[in-house]
Motif scaffolding. Structure first.
Motif, PDB file in Angstrom:
ATOM      1  N   LEU A 135       0.715  -1.266  -0.079  1.00 39.16           N
ATOM      2  CA  LEU A 135      -0.037  -0.008   0.103  1.00 39.16           C
ATOM      3  C   LEU A 135       0.669   1.185   0.070  1.00 39.16           C
ATOM      4  O   LEU A 135       0.525   2.461   0.110  1.00 39.16           O
ATOM      5  N   THR A 136       2.096   1.169  -0.289  1.00 38.54           N
ATOM      6  CA  THR A 136       3.041   2.398  -0.304  1.00 38.54           C
ATOM      7  C   THR A 136       3.355   2.743  -1.581  1.00 38.54           C
ATOM      8  O   THR A 136       3.666   2.038  -2.455  1.00 38.54           O
ATOM      9  N   VAL A 137       2.898   3.913  -2.253  1.00 36.11           N
ATOM     10  CA  VAL A 137       2.972   4.402  -3.552  1.00 36.11           C
ATOM     11  C   VAL A 137       3.846   5.529  -3.499  1.00 36.11           C
ATOM     12  O   VAL A 137       3.452   6.479  -2.708  1.00 36.11           O
ATOM     13  N   GLY A 138       5.089   5.563  -4.092  1.00 32.92           N
ATOM     14  CA  GLY A 138       5.923   6.617  -3.753  1.00 32.92           C
ATOM     15  C   GLY A 138       6.384   6.687  -2.290  1.00 32.92           C
ATOM     16  O   GLY A 138       6.940   5.572  -1.715  1.00 32.92           O
ATOM     17  N   ASP A 139       6.146   7.753  -1.781  1.00 34.36           N
ATOM     18  CA  ASP A 139       6.334   7.808  -0.191  1.00 34.36           C
ATOM     19  C   ASP A 139       5.256   7.891   0.559  1.00 34.36           C
ATOM     20  O   ASP A 139       5.153   8.410   1.772  1.00 34.36           O
ATOM     21  N   VAL A 140       3.889   7.591  -0.043  1.00 38.58           N
ATOM     22  CA  VAL A 140       2.603   7.521   0.540  1.00 38.58           C
ATOM     23  C   VAL A 140       2.117   6.448   0.937  1.00 38.58           C
ATOM     24  O   VAL A 140       2.280   5.406   0.125  1.00 38.58           O
ATOM     25  N   ASN A 141       2.278   6.085   2.492  1.00 36.58           N
ATOM     26  CA  ASN A 141       1.553   4.823   2.896  1.00 36.58           C
ATOM     27  C   ASN A 141       0.104   4.939   3.024  1.00 36.58           C
ATOM     28  O   ASN A 141      -0.403   5.694   3.758  1.00 36.58           O
TER      29      ASN A 141
ATOM     30  N   ASN B 268     -12.136  14.250   4.655  1.00 33.29           N
ATOM     31  CA  ASN B 268     -12.671  14.316   3.228  1.00 33.29           C
ATOM     32  C   ASN B 268     -11.675  14.889   2.242  1.00 33.29           C
ATOM     33  O   ASN B 268     -11.338  14.383   1.318  1.00 33.29           O
ATOM     34  N   VAL B 269     -10.982  16.203   2.825  1.00 30.68           N
ATOM     35  CA  VAL B 269     -10.076  16.808   1.817  1.00 30.68           C
ATOM     36  C   VAL B 269      -8.902  15.611   1.556  1.00 30.68           C
ATOM     37  O   VAL B 269      -8.368  15.561   0.592  1.00 30.68           O
ATOM     38  N   LYS B 270      -8.354  14.994   2.770  1.00 31.17           N
ATOM     39  CA  LYS B 270      -7.404  14.087   2.730  1.00 31.17           C
ATOM     40  C   LYS B 270      -7.644  13.160   2.000  1.00 31.17           C
ATOM     41  O   LYS B 270      -6.840  12.601   0.987  1.00 31.17           O
ATOM     42  N   LEU B 271      -9.074  12.565   1.916  1.00 29.02           N
ATOM     43  CA  LEU B 271      -9.301  11.253   1.203  1.00 29.02           C
ATOM     44  C   LEU B 271      -9.286  11.592  -0.364  1.00 29.02           C
ATOM     45  O   LEU B 271      -9.267  10.864  -1.289  1.00 29.02           O
ATOM     46  N   GLU B 272      -9.777  12.878  -0.553  1.00 30.66           N
ATOM     47  CA  GLU B 272      -9.957  13.646  -2.017  1.00 30.66           C
ATOM     48  C   GLU B 272      -8.450  13.377  -2.742  1.00 30.66           C
ATOM     49  O   GLU B 272      -8.364  12.761  -3.806  1.00 30.66           O
ATOM     50  N   GLU B 273      -7.513  13.769  -1.857  1.00 27.20           N
ATOM     51  CA  GLU B 273      -6.026  13.701  -2.431  1.00 27.20           C
ATOM     52  C   GLU B 273      -5.708  12.351  -2.408  1.00 27.20           C
ATOM     53  O   GLU B 273      -4.665  12.050  -3.464  1.00 27.20           O
ATOM     54  N   LEU B 274      -5.835  11.482  -1.418  1.00 29.68           N
ATOM     55  CA  LEU B 274      -5.662  10.022  -1.479  1.00 29.68           C
ATOM     56  C   LEU B 274      -6.248   9.408  -2.783  1.00 29.68           C
ATOM     57  O   LEU B 274      -5.477   8.294  -3.415  1.00 29.68           O
ATOM     58  N   SER B 275      -7.564   9.799  -2.838  1.00 24.61           N
ATOM     59  CA  SER B 275      -8.317   9.035  -4.317  1.00 24.61           C
ATOM     60  C   SER B 275      -7.508   8.746  -5.394  1.00 24.61           C
ATOM     61  O   SER B 275      -7.487   7.649  -5.899  1.00 24.61           O
ATOM     62  N   ALA B 276      -6.874   9.654  -5.792  1.00 27.70           N
ATOM     63  CA  ALA B 276      -5.956   9.542  -7.163  1.00 27.70           C
ATOM     64  C   ALA B 276      -4.986   8.245  -7.135  1.00 27.70           C
ATOM     65  O   ALA B 276      -4.685   7.543  -7.936  1.00 27.70           O
TER      66      ALA B 276
END
Length: 160
Positions: A50-56, A92-100
């Motif tokens: 579940l880690t894409v780039g440096d985002v877990n 919600n903003v955080k999840l929006e950012e994560l969605s992509a």
């Protein structure tokens, strides 16, 4: 000599202090999961998937669930519901950012994410239903809560 004895004592005190600090940190880590039921740490395999780039993504998604739980748990009436809306909007903003990023995950990673979220989202839906059923709460919280729940539910489903 007295000087050596003082130095040895000082070193022993430092080591004891470090050991105490470490024990305190370990104790904090041990008690943490009990606080949030379902606050399991992600396994290394889950983290890797579940880690894409440096985002877990797994960690961010579970943090989001926890933030929503905390916001909802503080709601007892319309006034506390209004106070919780900014926190929900932030999630919600955080999840929006994560969605992509979530959309880019391969199916096997989406399955891992679904496994990580499934139980937590089920518990969250129950909590959300209980909280929004309170008088004057649903209409205040739902506009912020519904998009969050939609995303989390989507992510907690196994890919077809």
């Amino acid at each position: 000599s007295a000087e050596q004895a003082a130095e040895t004592t000082e070193q022993a005190a430092e080591q004891a202090g470090a050991a105490t600090e470490q024990a305190g940190e370990q104790a904090a880590e041990t008690t943490e999961p009990a606080a949030g039921a379902g606050q399991e740490e992600l396994t290394e395999t889950q983290t890797a998937a579940l880690t894409v780039g440096d985002v877990n993504i797994g960690e961010q998604a579970t943090d989001a669930v926890q933030n929503v739980e905390e916001a909802l748990q503080g709601i007892t009436d319309a006034q506390s519901a209004e106070a919780a809306v900014p926190a929900l909007n932030a999630v919600n903003v955080k999840l929006e950012e994560l969605s992509a990023t979530v959309d880019q995950l391969p199916d096997d990673a989406k399955k891992v994410l679904a496994d990580v979220l499934n139980e937590r989202v089920t518990e969250l839906k129950t909590l959300a239903a209980d909280v929004t059923a309170q008088q004057g709460v649903g209409e205040v919280v739902n506009p912020a809560l519904e998009p969050i729940m939609a995303k989390l539910e989507d992510w907690s489903q196994q890919p077809a």
